[in-house]
Design an enzyme around this catalytic site. Structure first.
Site, PDB file in Angstrom:
ATOM      1  N   SER A 129      47.014  26.306  19.040  1.00 19.46           N
ATOM      2  CA  SER A 129      47.615  27.580  18.623  1.00 19.46           C
ATOM      3  C   SER A 129      48.747  27.275  17.664  1.00 19.46           C
ATOM      4  O   SER A 129      49.288  26.153  17.665  1.00 19.46           O
ATOM      5  CB  SER A 129      48.164  28.320  19.848  1.00 19.46           C
ATOM      6  OG  SER A 129      48.966  29.431  19.476  1.00 19.46           O
ATOM      7  N   TYR A 132      53.239  28.831  27.928  1.00 19.50           N
ATOM      8  CA  TYR A 132      52.112  28.810  26.993  1.00 19.50           C
ATOM      9  C   TYR A 132      52.405  27.881  25.824  1.00 19.50           C
ATOM     10  O   TYR A 132      51.563  27.066  25.422  1.00 19.50           O
ATOM     11  CB  TYR A 132      51.836  30.223  26.500  1.00 19.50           C
ATOM     12  CG  TYR A 132      50.686  30.325  25.523  1.00 19.50           C
ATOM     13  CD1 TYR A 132      49.366  30.292  25.957  1.00 19.50           C
ATOM     14  CD2 TYR A 132      50.931  30.457  24.155  1.00 19.50           C
ATOM     15  CE1 TYR A 132      48.316  30.387  25.057  1.00 19.50           C
ATOM     16  CE2 TYR A 132      49.882  30.559  23.247  1.00 19.50           C
ATOM     17  CZ  TYR A 132      48.580  30.519  23.709  1.00 19.50           C
ATOM     18  OH  TYR A 132      47.538  30.610  22.812  1.00 19.50           O
ATOM     19  N   ILE A 164      45.298  36.479  16.672  1.00 24.36           N
ATOM     20  CA  ILE A 164      43.872  36.789  16.617  1.00 24.36           C
ATOM     21  C   ILE A 164      43.584  37.952  17.558  1.00 24.36           C
ATOM     22  O   ILE A 164      44.046  37.963  18.706  1.00 24.36           O
ATOM     23  CB  ILE A 164      43.023  35.564  17.019  1.00 24.36           C
ATOM     24  CG1 ILE A 164      43.432  34.320  16.200  1.00 24.36           C
ATOM     25  CG2 ILE A 164      41.544  35.873  16.855  1.00 24.36           C
ATOM     26  CD1 ILE A 164      43.229  34.447  14.705  1.00 24.36           C
ATOM     27  N   ALA A 212      54.461  25.375  25.680  1.00 27.21           N
ATOM     28  CA  ALA A 212      54.440  23.984  26.140  1.00 27.21           C
ATOM     29  C   ALA A 212      53.014  23.462  26.261  1.00 27.21           C
ATOM     30  O   ALA A 212      52.709  22.329  25.869  1.00 27.21           O
ATOM     31  CB  ALA A 212      55.161  23.874  27.482  1.00 27.21           C
ATOM     32  N   SER A 213      52.121  24.297  26.786  1.00 26.92           N
ATOM     33  CA  SER A 213      50.735  23.855  26.975  1.00 26.92           C
ATOM     34  C   SER A 213      50.029  23.607  25.652  1.00 26.92           C
ATOM     35  O   SER A 213      49.225  22.668  25.523  1.00 26.92           O
ATOM     36  CB  SER A 213      49.956  24.882  27.802  1.00 26.92           C
ATOM     37  OG  SER A 213      49.693  26.078  27.069  1.00 26.92           O
ATOM     38  N   LYS A 214      50.322  24.418  24.647  1.00 27.41           N
ATOM     39  CA  LYS A 214      49.652  24.253  23.352  1.00 27.41           C
ATOM     40  C   LYS A 214      50.244  23.086  22.553  1.00 27.41           C
ATOM     41  O   LYS A 214      49.535  22.449  21.768  1.00 27.41           O
ATOM     42  CB  LYS A 214      49.718  25.551  22.560  1.00 27.41           C
ATOM     43  CG  LYS A 214      48.874  26.677  23.169  1.00 27.41           C
ATOM     44  CD  LYS A 214      47.395  26.292  23.270  1.00 27.41           C
ATOM     45  CE  LYS A 214      46.531  27.453  23.717  1.00 27.41           C
ATOM     46  NZ  LYS A 214      45.089  27.115  23.744  1.00 27.41           N
TER      47      LYS A 214
END
Length: 255
Positions: free
Chosen positions: A138, A151, A184, A153-155
């Site tokens: 992302s 979120y 999106i 951090a995860s990406k």
């Protein structure tokens, strides 16, 4: 458009909706043998009337991931290309983010993507085959966004895995790249506008207008915009690209 993708075995996680569904449709349109894996599908490989295979999969369960990769190899063919589009998000400022929210985002987005790529890559290495691994990260993997601590951090983690696996697998002829979508239009994005608007004192419509105002091209994206880049990365044209995080953001992120 990409004749070399015809007949290629492609696994797409999170294929039931959103970006994943768009990628499934795109590869199917190129004549690939597509397996769409999603938590919402029944267990076991099944083929729909259009020829796309489906299989139930919890990407956070390593035993389940290993079994699905093995079942596809034995029943359909060794996976040539994998796209890890399964993902989730939670909204909340850093001081209010719970450990459970942190764990959910890191488990699905980072660990789940890694586990799928790991088992596909291991099979390719064992069979001495080349292949393509495409992570869906992302623009949140390159930036910080308020209200999305876990979120984001995860990406970022997904991009770290991309670079490391690209380095390790390059001698094997396996390329590893990530796509970094911007805003999106998907069911997840619509939910985020409602939840994010609530914590910011805005309506979902106001958040959507704000989203559009931030994109230099003047519009938000569609799954089709992301799917085209996935096809390119899987094609022969991208054979000399690996370890990249490619922005599909309408100009919103330019680094």
């Amino acid at each position: 458009m990409f004749e070399e993708l015809r007949g290629r075995v492609v696994l797409v996680t999170g294929g039931a909706s959103g970006i994943g569904a768009g990628i499934v449709d795109a590869f199917h349109g190129e004549g690939s043998t597509v397996v769409s894996a999603d938590l919402s599908f029944p267990d076991g490989l099944q083929q729909d009337p259009q020829g796309t295979w489906t299989v139930g999969l919890d990407v956070t369960d390593e035993d389940a991931v290993a079994a699905v990769v093995s079942d596809i190899a034995d029943g359909i063919g060794v996976i040539d290309t994998v796209v890890t589009a399964a993902g989730t998000s939670t909204l909340g400022f850093a001081t209010e983010t719970t450990a459970a929210q942190w764990d959910l985002n890191l488990d699905v987005n980072a660990k789940g993507s890694f586990l799928v790529a790991k088992h596909v890559a291991a099979r390719l290495v064992d069979d001495e085959r080349t292949g393509r691994i495409i992570f869906i990260s992302s623009q949140a993997g390159k930036n910080g966004y308020r209200g999305m601590t876990a979120y984001v951090a995860s990406k970022h983690a997904v991009l770290g895995v991309t670079k490391t696996m690209a380095t390790e697998l390059a001698p094997r002829g396996i390329t590893v790249n990530a796509i970094c979508p911007g805003i999106i239009e998907t069911p997840m994005k619509h939910r985020e506008r409602i939840e994010g608007g609530a914590i910011r004192g805005m309506t979902a419509e106001e958040v959507a207008a704000e989203d559009r105002s931030q994109v230099p091209l003047g519009r938000t994206g569609t799954p089709h915009d992301v799917a085209g880049v996935a096809l390119f990365l899987a094609s022969d044209l991208a054979g000399y690209m690996t370890g990249q995080g490619i922005n599909v953001t309408g100009g919103m992120t330019m680094h």
